[in-house]
Design an enzyme around this catalytic site. Structure first.
Site, mmCIF file in Angstrom:
data_model
loop_
_atom_site.group_PDB
_atom_site.id
_atom_site.type_symbol
_atom_site.label_atom_id
_atom_site.label_comp_id
_atom_site.label_asym_id
_atom_site.label_seq_id
_atom_site.Cartn_x
_atom_site.Cartn_y
_atom_site.Cartn_z
ATOM 1 N N SER A 24 0.832 -1.202 0.000
ATOM 2 C CA SER A 24 0.000 0.000 0.000
ATOM 3 C C SER A 24 0.869 1.256 0.000
ATOM 4 C CB SER A 24 -0.933 0.013 1.225
ATOM 5 O OG SER A 24 -0.203 -0.124 2.423
ATOM 6 N N ASN A 111 -1.971 -2.241 13.536
ATOM 7 C CA ASN A 111 -3.435 -2.092 13.508
ATOM 8 C C ASN A 111 -3.901 -0.841 14.251
ATOM 9 O OD1 ASN A 111 -3.194 -4.474 12.186
ATOM 10 N ND2 ASN A 111 -4.084 -5.748 13.805
ATOM 11 N N THR A 156 -41.018 24.888 -9.058
ATOM 12 C CA THR A 156 -41.165 23.510 -8.584
ATOM 13 C C THR A 156 -41.395 22.716 -9.864
ATOM 14 O OG1 THR A 156 -43.554 23.699 -8.315
ATOM 15 C CG2 THR A 156 -42.224 24.188 -6.368
ATOM 16 N N HIS A 157 -40.852 21.524 -9.916
ATOM 17 C CA HIS A 157 -40.917 20.689 -11.131
ATOM 18 C C HIS A 157 -40.298 21.409 -12.328
ATOM 19 C CE1 HIS A 157 -43.933 18.428 -8.763
ATOM 20 N NE2 HIS A 157 -44.381 19.635 -8.446
ATOM 21 N N SER A 278 -14.946 25.264 -27.271
ATOM 22 C CA SER A 278 -15.093 24.026 -28.033
ATOM 23 C C SER A 278 -13.987 23.972 -29.077
ATOM 24 C CB SER A 278 -16.456 24.020 -28.720
ATOM 25 O OG SER A 278 -16.435 23.171 -29.843
ATOM 26 N N LYS A 284 -18.620 28.754 -28.878
ATOM 27 C CA LYS A 284 -18.974 28.130 -27.609
ATOM 28 C C LYS A 284 -18.227 28.672 -26.393
ATOM 29 C CE LYS A 284 -21.039 24.353 -27.350
ATOM 30 N NZ LYS A 284 -22.304 24.106 -26.693
ATOM 31 N N ASN A 286 -18.491 27.115 -22.628
ATOM 32 C CA ASN A 286 -19.209 26.059 -21.913
ATOM 33 C C ASN A 286 -18.992 26.099 -20.402
ATOM 34 O OD1 ASN A 286 -20.202 24.931 -24.310
ATOM 35 N ND2 ASN A 286 -18.302 23.782 -24.614
ATOM 36 N N GLU A 291 -20.206 21.439 -14.829
ATOM 37 C CA GLU A 291 -20.482 20.065 -15.263
ATOM 38 C C GLU A 291 -19.554 19.071 -14.575
ATOM 39 O OE1 GLU A 291 -21.911 20.226 -19.782
ATOM 40 O OE2 GLU A 291 -20.152 21.427 -19.404
ATOM 41 N N TYR A 318 -9.284 -6.439 13.467
ATOM 42 C CA TYR A 318 -8.702 -5.929 12.221
ATOM 43 C C TYR A 318 -8.725 -6.991 11.132
ATOM 44 C CZ TYR A 318 -5.420 -4.157 8.787
ATOM 45 O OH TYR A 318 -4.852 -3.742 7.620
ATOM 46 N N GLN A 323 -7.317 -2.036 4.624
ATOM 47 C CA GLN A 323 -6.296 -1.278 3.888
ATOM 48 C C GLN A 323 -6.928 -0.530 2.705
ATOM 49 O OE1 GLN A 323 -2.252 -2.814 3.441
ATOM 50 N NE2 GLN A 323 -2.613 -2.969 1.259
ATOM 51 N N LYS A 326 -8.108 3.609 2.342
ATOM 52 C CA LYS A 326 -7.336 4.832 2.115
ATOM 53 C C LYS A 326 -7.580 5.516 0.785
ATOM 54 C CE LYS A 326 -4.242 2.916 5.170
ATOM 55 N NZ LYS A 326 -5.224 1.805 5.114
HETATM 56 N N1 ARG Z 1 -1.243 -1.369 5.705
HETATM 57 C C1 ARG Z 1 -2.269 -1.853 6.569
HETATM 58 C C2 ARG Z 1 -3.525 -1.023 6.439
HETATM 59 O O1 ARG Z 1 -3.486 -0.072 5.774
HETATM 60 C C3 ARG Z 1 -1.867 -1.776 8.016
HETATM 61 C C4 ARG Z 1 -1.110 -2.920 8.414
HETATM 62 C C5 ARG Z 1 -1.807 -3.912 9.179
HETATM 63 N N2 ARG Z 1 -1.437 -5.132 8.577
HETATM 64 C C6 ARG Z 1 -1.510 -6.307 9.173
HETATM 65 N N3 ARG Z 1 -1.099 -7.301 8.488
HETATM 66 N N4 ARG Z 1 -1.951 -6.447 10.389
HETATM 67 O O2 ARG Z 1 -4.532 -1.341 6.970
#
Ligand code: ARG
Length: 460
Positions: A24, A111, A156-157, A278, A284, A286, A291, A318, A323, A326
């Protein structure tokens, strides 16, 4: 390749594909400053509580600080084989200070560490989004104040309903944004509780001082239950939910701008600086910003679906699934921040065509309710008045007339109780001015809203 920090029990190296699949660091590197801040607080606490030597704790803090400085100077490279930001930082620390680095992870797990990092990150994001919301509220308020008296058709509408003041319409946006702001503050309250100290899931055997860490990191309190601390991301769901609700508001405002900016409506002129042309049609100009804000709201709705379904049916505590929170969070934060900024640019530079609005406001029998109300004031039951005015409107449609074109006799043919001076009540000005009850579109009420809104913003 460096040996895995968790590699003790393993006799084989991780498969390359598995490494790529599980890493990650390519995105959670964004948490480096929060991870280091959390680790500095943790290491300081470990030293203060004599869980590790004070001297070692100082070395760790110094090492972490130097990594942070190098990162800010653009001199840190991350290692994919070190999996995530937490392991990368620990590995970098070991390269810098050697053995003491191995003590940083005492009384801690990734964790509780990751939950802490993400909360620190989100708290900052909330504060930034809050500021951007306040800025946008100022813009909405200024425009409402500057255009308070202009009359446009209320819909309205998407059909003419009753005339309203432009100030009133824009203040409707203001109050929606104010509730959005409040939602973020509310979310911040529930989020700002320290998970660190929960360990992997069951707590820790060491005599840690969680309140000390909470204070260092600006958390309001420490979490009550270690399983809950590492298992739940309800605060992330709540945050993205607040983001999605805000984006839906922005998409609705955008939609109105797009419609108002059309040739058919011509209610608003968007500034050159916030519109695009455009590649083929030279004429144009826009409303792409509006949008795209409208379009990007779908991303955040997707982020919300994603963060909710990510947690559905997960057993405590956990699970690595988490993960996946994020990228959804980062996307929601980025999208909301950008959308608020561009929407502010568009709204502050917008020029309203108040003449065009006024002309449209008087069309399509928009004061029919006022006529019905006038009859009610003469003792006609509302339902009867509604029926009589409805028939009168039918007559107007047939004769291609507006209510204002009718003679008193014509009106009285359908509504015998119509007052002598009924024509005065059928103007858009009278219609607006008559709506003086709290929250209505009369100028006095719009001004009251504007004063209240200024007080709210003034206190922030
Ligand atoms: N990179 C993990 C996360 O974003 C955190 C690590 C926890 N990993 C684990 N094997 N206990 O959640």
């Amino acid at each position: 390749m460096a040996k895995k920090l968790w590699g003790g029990r393993f006799t084989k190296a991780t498969d390359k594909t598995v490494e790529e699949f599980t890493e990650s660091i390519s995105y959670d590197c964004r948490l480096i400053e929060h991870d280091i801040r959390g680790s500095i607080a943790h290491a300081t606490m470990l030293g203060a509580c004599e869980i590790i030597d004070l001297e070692e704790s100082h070395q760790i803090v110094k090492g972490l600080t130097s990594i942070l400085e190098d990162y800010q100077a653009g001199q840190i490279e991350f290692d994919t084989s070190a999996e995530d930001i937490h392991m990368n930082v620990e590995q970098l620390l070991f390269e810098r200070i050697g053995e003491p680095a191995k003590k940083l992870h005492t009384a801690r797990s990734r964790n509780d560490q990751v939950a802490t990092d993400v909360k620190l990150y989100l708290r900052e994001a909330i504060d930034d989004i809050h500021d951007l919301l306040v800025e946008l509220q100022h813009v909405a308020l200024d425009q409402a104040d500057a255009n308070a008296k202009a009359i446009l058709p209320g819909y309205t509408h998407l059909q003419h309903a009753q005339p309203v003041l432009l100030g009133h319409h824009l203040m409707a946006w203001f109050w929606m944004l104010d509730r959005d702001r409040d939602r973020f503050l509310d979310c911040r309250k529930r989020l700002n509780i320290l998970p660190l100290g929960a360990g992997a899931l069951a707590g820790t055997t060491f005599p840690i001082d969680r309140k000390f860490v909470a204070k260092e990191l600006g958390f309001d309190s420490v979490s009550e239950n270690s399983l809950d601390s590492v298992a739940d991301r309800d605060w992330a769901s709540e945050f993205i939910s607040a983001c999605a609700i805000l984006m839906i508001h922005l998409s609705r405002f955008s939609e109105e701008f797009i419609i108002w900016n059309s040739t058919e409506f011509g209610f608003v002129q968007l500034d050159d600086s916030v519109t695009t042309g455009s590649s083929i049609m030279p004429q144009k100009k826009n409303p792409d910003v509006a949008e795209l804000v409208r379009g990007k709201s779908s991303r955040v709705i997707g982020d919300l679906m994603s963060i909710l379904s990510l947690q559905k049916s997960l057993p405590l505590a956990y699970n690595r699934d988490l993960q996946e929170d994020k990228e959804r969070l980062f996307d929601a934060v980025d999208t909301v921040q950008m959308s608020l900024k561009v929407f502010g640019l568009m709204l502050s530079s917008a020029v309203f065509n108040t003449r065009r609005m006024y002309e449209a406001a008087g069309q399509a029998f928009s004061t029919a309710t006022d006529l019905a109300d006038a009859l009610v004031r003469r003792g006609v039951p509302f339902r009867t008045a509604h029926e009589q005015v409805g028939a009168l409107v039918g007559y107007c449609v047939e004769m291609s007339k507006e209510l204002g074109d009718l003679t008193l006799d014509e009106i009285r043919n359908f509504a015998p109780d119509a007052p002598e001076d009924v024509d005065k009540m059928l103007t858009v000005e009278a219609s607006v001015a008559a709506r003086k009850a709290t929250g209505g579109t009369a100028l006095s009420e719009v001004k009251r809203q504007i004063r209240k809104a200024s007080r709210i913003l003034g206190k922030l």
